[in-house]
Motif scaffolding. Structure first.
Motif, short mmCIF file in Angstrom:
data_model
loop_
_atom_site.label_atom_id
_atom_site.label_comp_id
_atom_site.label_asym_id
_atom_site.label_seq_id
_atom_site.Cartn_x
_atom_site.Cartn_y
_atom_site.Cartn_z
N LEU A 81 7.00 19.85 2.88
CA LEU A 81 7.35 18.83 1.91
C LEU A 81 6.65 17.52 2.26
O LEU A 81 6.53 17.17 3.43
CB LEU A 81 8.87 18.60 1.88
N TYR A 82 6.22 16.82 1.23
CA TYR A 82 5.64 15.49 1.41
C TYR A 82 6.66 14.43 1.00
O TYR A 82 7.38 14.59 0.00
CB TYR A 82 4.40 15.31 0.53
N PHE A 83 6.71 13.35 1.78
CA PHE A 83 7.42 12.14 1.40
C PHE A 83 6.32 11.11 1.14
O PHE A 83 5.58 10.78 2.06
CB PHE A 83 8.31 11.63 2.53
N GLU A 84 6.19 10.64 -0.08
CA GLU A 84 5.09 9.71 -0.34
C GLU A 84 5.48 8.70 -1.40
O GLU A 84 6.24 8.98 -2.33
CB GLU A 84 3.84 10.48 -0.77
N GLY A 85 4.96 7.48 -1.22
CA GLY A 85 5.25 6.41 -2.16
C GLY A 85 4.59 5.11 -1.72
O GLY A 85 3.50 5.12 -1.15
N PHE A 86 5.29 3.99 -1.98
CA PHE A 86 4.73 2.68 -1.69
C PHE A 86 5.53 1.95 -0.62
O PHE A 86 6.72 2.18 -0.44
CB PHE A 86 4.68 1.82 -2.96
N GLN A 87 4.83 1.08 0.09
CA GLN A 87 5.43 0.26 1.15
C GLN A 87 5.49 -1.19 0.67
O GLN A 87 4.56 -1.68 0.04
CB GLN A 87 4.59 0.36 2.41
N GLY A 100 0.82 -1.21 0.00
CA GLY A 100 0.00 0.00 0.00
C GLY A 100 0.85 1.25 0.00
O GLY A 100 2.07 1.20 -0.13
N ARG A 101 0.19 2.39 0.17
CA ARG A 101 0.88 3.68 0.11
C ARG A 101 1.28 4.15 1.51
O ARG A 101 0.74 3.69 2.51
CB ARG A 101 -0.01 4.73 -0.54
N TRP A 102 2.23 5.07 1.56
CA TRP A 102 2.62 5.70 2.83
C TRP A 102 2.94 7.17 2.56
O TRP A 102 3.22 7.56 1.43
CB TRP A 102 3.83 5.01 3.46
N LYS A 103 2.88 7.97 3.63
CA LYS A 103 3.13 9.40 3.47
C LYS A 103 3.58 10.01 4.79
O LYS A 103 3.01 9.73 5.84
CB LYS A 103 1.85 10.10 2.98
N ALA A 104 4.62 10.81 4.72
CA ALA A 104 5.09 11.59 5.87
C ALA A 104 5.18 13.05 5.42
O ALA A 104 5.30 13.34 4.24
CB ALA A 104 6.46 11.09 6.34
N THR A 105 5.11 13.97 6.37
CA THR A 105 5.16 15.39 6.05
C THR A 105 6.20 16.09 6.91
O THR A 105 6.28 15.85 8.12
CB THR A 105 3.79 16.06 6.29
#
Length: 223
Positions: free
Chosen positions: A111-117, A38-43
């Motif tokens: 800034l967003y850090f986002e992608g897949f896990q 699935g997806r993940w996201k940190a800010t």
């Protein structure tokens, strides 16, 4: 909690990060049997003080700027890092609303850090892009490597290094213009112990951002 390393993509001199590199890296994880979860996201947000005229005398006492970080594994927490004084703090996520109302600090850039896990045996990998809010302008690529069985930084060091060696070998076969770099902060300077916590993750993200900014500044200087 499980130990984690946060790495960033260091482009070769004269090259920049782009979406093609991100796609290749993602395909590389899948080629070594990484199962997508699935997806993940940190800010990450840079804050700077809002000094009124009467407060100018306090300028030297206040942090010139600091970072706020929200992490997906701790959605009810918010982390602050003051790199100059080597301070890391953990607060309730509602602190962001309080800061907005107080107007003592304002967000300079987010800034967003986002992608897949991905799951890969005892490891969990997160690969993602770094983009400013309200923009698709790629600023960097990051990768989290989490080793689920251990939470001791020292006890897990060898197995982490061996895994990264295997990963770098897989990446090198794609002849990409750069490599992933791991720069471990001096956690003891922040008062953090050997047992891994989300505060360690927050400090790593602050270190990664400093490296990304330094890389982009060097590229701008060459251009």
């Amino acid at each position: 909690m499980p130990l984690k390393w946060v790495l960033h993509w260091q482009p070769n001199a004269g090259t920049t990060v782009n979406s093609q590199i991100l796609n290749e890296v993602t395909q590389c994880v899948e080629s070594i049997n990484g199962a997508k979860e699935g997806r993940w996201k940190a800010t990450l947000t840079y804050y700077k003080p809002m000094l009124r005229v009467a407060d100018q005398s306090l300028a030297a006492e206040l942090p010139r700027d600091f970072l706020g970080i929200s992490l997906p594994e701790q959605p009810d927490k918010y982390f602050f890092i003051v790199r100059g004084q080597k301070i890391v703090l953990e607060a309730d996520s509602s602190i962001q609303t309080i800061m907005e109302k107080l107007q003592s600090y304002k967000s300079r850039v987010a800034l967003y850090f986002e992608g897949f896990q991905y799951q890969l045996g005892d490891f969990q990998l997160r690969v993602g892009k770094v983009v400013p809010t309200h923009s698709e302008n790629l600023r960097g690529i990051v990768m989290e490597v989490e080793y689920l069985p251990l939470s001791s930084i020292e006890k897990s060091r060898q197995v982490m290094e061996e895994f990264i060696d295997i990963w770098q070998e897989a990446i090198s076969k794609r002849s990409l213009p750069g490599q992933f770099m791991h720069i471990e902060p001096n956690f003891t300077e922040y008062g953090l112990a050997d047992q891994y916590t989300s505060q360690h993750t927050a400090v790593q993200y602050a270190t990664v951002m400093a490296q990304l900014i330094a890389t982009q500044s060097a590229q701008a200087g060459r251009n």
